[in-house]
Design a protein around this motif. Structure first.
Motif, PDB file in Angstrom:
ATOM      1  N   ALA B 114       0.845  -1.290   0.141  1.00  0.00           N
ATOM      2  CA  ALA B 114       0.031  -0.141  -0.047  1.00  0.00           C
ATOM      3  C   ALA B 114       0.823   1.312   0.057  1.00  0.00           C
ATOM      4  N   PRO B 115       1.880   1.458   0.866  1.00  0.00           N
ATOM      5  CA  PRO B 115       2.452   2.514   0.784  1.00  0.00           C
ATOM      6  C   PRO B 115       3.139   2.835  -0.561  1.00  0.00           C
ATOM      7  N   VAL B 116       3.796   2.020  -1.224  1.00  0.00           N
ATOM      8  CA  VAL B 116       4.512   2.156  -2.620  1.00  0.00           C
ATOM      9  C   VAL B 116       3.484   2.336  -3.561  1.00  0.00           C
ATOM     10  N   ASP B 117       2.447   1.779  -3.770  1.00  0.00           N
ATOM     11  CA  ASP B 117       1.196   1.664  -4.432  1.00  0.00           C
ATOM     12  C   ASP B 117       0.755   3.017  -4.402  1.00  0.00           C
ATOM     13  N   LEU B 118       0.304   3.615  -3.265  1.00  0.00           N
ATOM     14  CA  LEU B 118      -0.358   4.847  -3.059  1.00  0.00           C
ATOM     15  C   LEU B 118       0.860   5.948  -3.015  1.00  0.00           C
ATOM     16  N   GLY B 119       1.792   5.722  -3.511  1.00  0.00           N
ATOM     17  CA  GLY B 119       2.854   6.990  -3.790  1.00  0.00           C
ATOM     18  C   GLY B 119       3.290   7.412  -2.267  1.00  0.00           C
ATOM     19  N   ARG B 120       3.028   6.795  -1.168  1.00  0.00           N
ATOM     20  CA  ARG B 120       3.584   7.340   0.159  1.00  0.00           C
ATOM     21  C   ARG B 120       5.030   7.263   0.201  1.00  0.00           C
ATOM     22  N   ALA B 121       5.490   6.338  -0.401  1.00  0.00           N
ATOM     23  CA  ALA B 121       7.001   6.206  -0.224  1.00  0.00           C
ATOM     24  C   ALA B 121       7.635   5.479  -1.156  1.00  0.00           C
ATOM     25  N   SER B 122       9.010   5.472  -1.682  1.00  0.00           N
ATOM     26  CA  SER B 122       9.620   4.666  -2.544  1.00  0.00           C
ATOM     27  C   SER B 122       9.870   3.324  -2.315  1.00  0.00           C
ATOM     28  N   LYS B 123      10.056   2.707  -2.977  1.00  0.00           N
ATOM     29  CA  LYS B 123      10.328   1.126  -2.763  1.00  0.00           C
ATOM     30  C   LYS B 123      11.143   0.865  -1.542  1.00  0.00           C
ATOM     31  N   GLU B 124      12.366   1.672  -1.443  1.00  0.00           N
ATOM     32  CA  GLU B 124      13.381   1.499  -0.793  1.00  0.00           C
ATOM     33  C   GLU B 124      12.944   2.364   0.830  1.00  0.00           C
ATOM     34  N   GLU B 125      12.365   3.418   0.662  1.00  0.00           N
ATOM     35  CA  GLU B 125      11.841   3.969   1.999  1.00  0.00           C
ATOM     36  C   GLU B 125      10.695   2.817   2.725  1.00  0.00           C
ATOM     37  N   ALA B 126       9.829   2.551   1.891  1.00  0.00           N
ATOM     38  CA  ALA B 126       8.835   1.691   2.304  1.00  0.00           C
ATOM     39  C   ALA B 126       9.551   0.316   2.878  1.00  0.00           C
ATOM     40  N   ARG B 127      10.440  -0.055   2.353  1.00  0.00           N
ATOM     41  CA  ARG B 127      10.944  -1.092   2.923  1.00  0.00           C
ATOM     42  C   ARG B 127      11.861  -1.109   4.098  1.00  0.00           C
ATOM     43  N   GLN B 128      12.404   0.201   4.174  1.00  0.00           N
ATOM     44  CA  GLN B 128      13.230   0.604   5.704  1.00  0.00           C
ATOM     45  C   GLN B 128      11.974   0.700   6.606  1.00  0.00           C
ATOM     46  N   ASN B 129      11.183   1.131   6.336  1.00  0.00           N
ATOM     47  CA  ASN B 129      10.011   1.470   7.197  1.00  0.00           C
ATOM     48  C   ASN B 129       9.238   0.227   7.724  1.00  0.00           C
ATOM     49  N   ALA B 130       9.387  -0.663   6.851  1.00  0.00           N
ATOM     50  CA  ALA B 130       8.542  -1.980   6.965  1.00  0.00           C
ATOM     51  C   ALA B 130       9.545  -2.764   8.133  1.00  0.00           C
ATOM     52  N   LEU B 131      10.884  -2.814   7.537  1.00  0.00           N
ATOM     53  CA  LEU B 131      11.755  -3.459   8.597  1.00  0.00           C
ATOM     54  C   LEU B 131      11.649  -2.907   9.872  1.00  0.00           C
ATOM     55  N   GLN B 132      11.447  -1.472  10.099  1.00  0.00           N
ATOM     56  CA  GLN B 132      11.382  -1.050  11.540  1.00  0.00           C
ATOM     57  C   GLN B 132      10.329  -1.530  12.284  1.00  0.00           C
ATOM     58  N   MET B 133       9.022  -1.395  11.325  1.00  0.00           N
ATOM     59  CA  MET B 133       7.964  -2.006  11.999  1.00  0.00           C
ATOM     60  C   MET B 133       8.009  -3.363  12.476  1.00  0.00           C
ATOM     61  N   LEU B 134       8.645  -4.214  11.535  1.00  0.00           N
ATOM     62  CA  LEU B 134       8.716  -5.595  11.862  1.00  0.00           C
ATOM     63  C   LEU B 134       9.591  -5.887  13.229  1.00  0.00           C
ATOM     64  N   GLU B 135      10.635  -5.074  13.018  1.00  0.00           N
ATOM     65  CA  GLU B 135      11.374  -5.054  14.457  1.00  0.00           C
ATOM     66  C   GLU B 135      10.607  -4.698  15.757  1.00  0.00           C
ATOM     67  N   ARG B 136       9.747  -3.858  15.498  1.00  0.00           N
ATOM     68  CA  ARG B 136       8.800  -3.268  16.660  1.00  0.00           C
ATOM     69  C   ARG B 136       8.046  -4.619  17.117  1.00  0.00           C
ATOM     70  N   VAL B 137       7.396  -5.376  16.152  1.00  0.00           N
ATOM     71  CA  VAL B 137       6.360  -6.377  16.453  1.00  0.00           C
ATOM     72  C   VAL B 137       7.205  -7.671  16.905  1.00  0.00           C
ATOM     73  N   GLY B 138       8.463  -7.675  16.667  1.00  0.00           N
ATOM     74  CA  GLY B 138       9.406  -8.764  16.938  1.00  0.00           C
ATOM     75  C   GLY B 138       9.404 -10.077  15.572  1.00  0.00           C
ATOM     76  N   LEU B 139       9.364  -9.284  14.495  1.00  0.00           N
ATOM     77  CA  LEU B 139       9.286 -10.266  13.329  1.00  0.00           C
ATOM     78  C   LEU B 139      10.256 -10.131  12.331  1.00  0.00           C
ATOM     79  N   ALA B 140      11.128  -9.366  12.823  1.00  0.00           N
ATOM     80  CA  ALA B 140      12.437  -8.958  11.771  1.00  0.00           C
ATOM     81  C   ALA B 140      13.006 -10.176  10.907  1.00  0.00           C
ATOM     82  N   ASP B 141      12.858 -11.078  11.437  1.00  0.00           N
ATOM     83  CA  ASP B 141      13.354 -12.437  10.813  1.00  0.00           C
ATOM     84  C   ASP B 141      12.431 -13.037   9.692  1.00  0.00           C
TER      85      ASP B 141
END
Lengths: 223, 253, 215
Positions: B114-141
């Motif tokens: 959704a972030p990429v498709d809706l133009g909220r973030a570039s692919k790379e930004e969205a990826r970095q952001n997603a990794l942070q969020m996964l970190e936060r919920v304990g699913l980085a791996d």
């Protein structure tokens, strides 16, 4: 049998090619028709859904041989006498493609409609809840999942359509059955000729099934 | 905390609901719901099944079309034809009972779609952001895993992360732990608690009374399509004023 | 259906030159038979498989068919074949067919005739299952011409009031139709047929039957 192959082998091989050509054209346009009507069938709009139902009911309700006569003779007749374009004709390949596309399109529409409806509603809801518009959600989330569940049924329909090409022998399209009849008429060797024709169909269908398996494996996402 | 908010109530209303009604055919499921939900408030909605609490929640991002009444999400009227519901939904995250992770996409793709498709973030930004969020919920791996490879608790944490990737300022939870095995409930509630502590505005439909007691600023008890009673967890859970509330609490506790 | 050799008439009766000839020959020779109308392709298969003893289906006697093991009776009918075009067509001869499509009927002498001309004049052939469909491809414009037995074509144009015209000078020399069996065990049936055919030719029944169908 050897005699048939030596005298008519090239003719039958060419007919095999014609069968493949007709099937490919019919399936290509049939898939487009199926996709359009299948999606119409899942829309909220009642008129869209009704269009799908009427199309499917009409085409499924007419045997393809009858449809072939309508398309091959009826369309040019209508164009000439109603639209007044006197030079218009359809050759057997064009008419055959239209028939197969309409026929397989109607069945594919139902397969695609059912496939989309088999995807859990929650998938669309989750996509919409993130702010994705309906068509993007359909394209990125629902359709990919629908297509995967549809593949075995679609392959089945492809095989049926491939065999349905034989019905177009009635409008003189030189596919395998039309050519087979001709070889039988010339040689009076019925069983041998039909055996060769059967093997040729089998070869095409086995290749198609193999390709489908490959496709299925490529599209699987949860392993 | 409750007192601070009371100081500037008007300015901080995030969700305004007045006389919300919803019917399915002849069945009226919501019979006039009115409430205001404030910034950073955690509201827990409880009630027996069929009380209309999930329908109420689903009206808040218009997954259900209300039959009557008004909903304002940060001042934007949802029933206004000119309102772009997709824009509103970008800022209102939702978490479902059955997770509804996109089965055809990896966890990472679920989060970045959704972030990429809706133009909220570039692919790379969205990826970095997603990794942070996964970190936060304990699913980085688990970034490259597919939903089918996750446990129920992991799926729900991924689904929360997916909603957070849109950087919403309101989060709706529709029975987020009801479909989980008991041993996985804790990990999901922990993520939600963390979110509440960070000041997220949250509306949660749940059966977890313990969680409501611990985290909620306010508890709504719904039955028969209306809000029967509301109050702080202490008030409503310890000393319910209404008999129906007491009956319900005694049946679930 | 192969009018006027075998077809179902307005009363729903199965009739035709082949049907009447066989009946007359059987009567003359004193044998009985069951007649099944199964279609051209199935008739061939039925004889080959031993499901039928013989077939009478307007089948031309050719060397290629003989080479496949079939045994034919003496010719019971001989017709020339001709080319037919739409009544308002510009086509005056085979030379006008280059690059065009021609319709024929599978397994007929007309088809064989068209095949023999195909390469020389450079046209395409489409094979139809029956005469009405073949005529329709010409009247509908999907093919510019068709090839058919001359007397049958003439009779069909007249009886059906078809907007078709036989191209003058397009006739060939013709080939005979024969009763056919697949197995040498059926030689006796062929002998009976030949004897009966000779007999009805002599007593005038043969001419009566042809006259009844071809006018």
């Amino acid at each position: 049998m050897g005699q048939i192959i030596s005298s008519y082998g090239w003719l039958l091989a060419r007919a095999m090619g014609q069968t493949c050509l007709l099937a490919l054209l019919g399936l290509f346009f049939g898939s487009i028709i199926g996709l359009v009507f299948g999606i119409l069938g899942v829309l909220q709009n009642r008129v869209c859904r009704a269009i799908e139902v009427v199309f499917v009911d009409i085409i499924r309700g007419i045997p393809m041989m009858v449809l072939a006569m309508f398309v091959f003779f009826g369309i040019p007749y209508g164009v000439k006498n109603i639209l007044g374009v006197s030079s218009f004709t359809l050759n057997a390949l064009q008419a055959g493609t239209i028939c197969l596309a309409l026929n397989s399109g109607a069945y594919m529409a139902e397969i695609i409609r059912a496939g989309i409806q088999s995807v859990d509603r929650g998938q669309m809801e989750a996509a919409r809840s993130l702010g994705l518009p309906y068509w993007r959600a359909m394209q990125r989330v629902v359709l990919p999942q629908a297509v995967r569940t549809m593949i075995p049924t679609i392959v089945n329909q492809f095989i049926i359509t491939l065999k349905d090409t034989s019905i177009l022998s009635v409008i003189g399209f030189p596919e395998l059955v039309n050519t087979g009849k001709n070889v039988v008429a010339n040689t009076f060797m019925s069983l041998q000729t039909w055996f060769i024709v059967a093997v040729m169909y089998l070869i095409i269908i086995l290749i198609l099934s193999k390709l489908a398996k490959l496709l299925e494996r490529r599209l699987s996402y949860d392993r | 905390m409750t007192d601070n908010r009371a100081a500037d109530k008007r300015a901080a209303v995030k969700i305004h609901v007045s006389d919300l009604r919803k019917s399915f055919g002849r069945l009226e499921v919501l019979k006039g719901i009115s409430t205001d939900i404030y910034e950073s408030e955690v509201v827990v909605v409880i009630g027996p099944s069929g009380s209309g609490k999930s329908t109420f929640l689903r009206c808040l991002n218009r997954l259900e079309e209300p039959s009557g009444g008004q909903i304002l999400i940060h001042g934007v009227d949802l029933s206004d034809r000119k309102t772009d519901i997709n824009k509103v939904r970008e800022s209102v995250g939702m978490v479902f009972q059955h997770f509804n992770l996109f089965n055809n996409l990896s966890v990472m793709a679920n989060l970045t779609l959704a972030p990429v498709d809706l133009g909220r973030a570039s692919k790379e930004e969205a990826r970095q952001n997603a990794l942070q969020m996964l970190e936060r919920v304990g699913l980085a791996d688990k970034a490259d895993a597919f939903p089918a490879q996750l446990s129920g608790g992991q799926k729900q944490r991924a689904a929360i992360a997916r909603a957070l990737c849109m950087q919403p300022d309101i989060m709706l939870f529709d029975e987020p732990t009801s479909a989980l095995d008991p041993e996985m409930v804790g990990e999901v509630l922990a993520v939600m608690k963390q979110l509440a502590a960070l000041g997220m505005t949250m509306v949660i439909v749940t059966h977890e009374i313990g969680f409501a007691r611990e985290v909620a600023d306010r508890v709504l008890f719904m039955d028969g399509g209306v809000i029967v009673e509301e109050g702080t967890p202490q008030e409503l859970l310890q000393n319910p004023r209404e008999a129906r509330t007491a009956d319900f609490l005694s049946s679930v506790l | 259906m192969f009018k006027p050799f075998e077809y179902t008439d307005d009363n729903g009766d199965f009739v035709g030159i082949d049907v009447d000839l066989l009946a007359a020959i059987a009567e003359d020779q004193g044998f009985t038979y069951d007649l099944n109308s199964v279609g051209w392709d199935s008739a061939i298969a039925a004889c080959q498989a031993g499901q039928a003893d013989g077939m009478i289906a307007g089948a031309s006697i050719t060397d290629e068919r003989r080479a496949s093991g079939w045994i034919f009776s003496d010719g019971y009918y001989q017709a020339t074949q001709c080319m037919t075009v739409a009544a308002d067509s510009d086509i005056a001869g085979f030379g006008d067919l280059a690059g065009k499509t021609v319709a024929v009927k599978t397994g007929t002498q007309g088809a064989a005739y068209a095949e023999s001309l195909k390469d020389e004049y450079g046209f395409d052939i489409v094979y139809m299952d029956d005469s009405p469909t073949m005529y329709q491809t010409v009247t509908g414009g999907q093919a510019v011409a068709c090839f058919e037995d001359t007397p049958i074509m003439a009779a069909s144009i007249k009886s059906g009031d078809l907007p078709l015209r036989i191209v003058e000078g397009s006739e060939n020399e013709g080939a005979p139709y024969g009763f056919a069996v697949f197995s040498a065990d059926e030689q006796e049936l062929i002998d009976l047929f030949n004897a009966g055919l000779k007999s009805i030719r002599e007593n005038g029944v043969y001419d009566e039957i042809l006259a009844a169908y071809l006018g």
